[in-house]
Write a protein that holds these residues in place. Sequence first.
Motif: not given
Length: 238
Positions: A202, A204, A209, A212, A215
């Motif tokens: 994960d 983020e 962010k 992100a 991922a």
Amino acid sequence: MFKSVFLSAEWRNLLMANYIVDPQILKPWLPCKTELDDYNGRHYVSLVGFMFLNTRIMGVKIPFHINFPEVNLRFYVKYKENGQWKRGVVFISEIVPRPAIAWVANTFFNEHYSYLPVRYEERNESGLLKLSYRWKSNNKWNSIYAEAGIKLLPILKGSEEEFIYEHYYGYSHAGKTKTNEYRVEHPQWDIHPVKSYQVDCDFEGLYGKQFAGLAVEKPCSVFVAGGSEVRVYNKRTI
């Protein structure tokens, strides 16, 4: 310049998933006086799992803090001194399962350590070295896993592996106009050729962010180094 050893240990089974990123997203973490380092014009972040073994702080083994895994996210920088470039790393996040380790690193090196449940598993099966690092955040287990050949091979000069592994300094913020620098000493590592891997992270939730998209992005490369004994010297401020 770097006379006293702050930490000595073995770093073993360094599993690194490497991603190419836009250099603009790294600049908020860039310490003063350092520049982003690149390999053939590409800028990397690396998701890294590795084992600390036989750890000593100022020569002393701290009970329950001798052998433990770490997971970190790092990127690569350089600093010019007396006309010579020094190649180093900056850590966006470092995760360990022991709060005292996090406190020492944050207090003495201005790093970004936190402590979370971290698990390590190593198996030799069917002629393969199988490594797994797992860490729990926000009730989710993240993981990085690889299967690699058991035989160690030398790193080739000028290779991507050499760029990723051959950084012998750490840099961290020490204010708007100052930076902490510390030297890490170890021989050049050999590598296990990676056959397959899996990353479930994960990005983020853990790192912000800006990361992100990693991922759902496939790493550009995944490496496993055997590791060695290391020494981390006391910091200096530049």
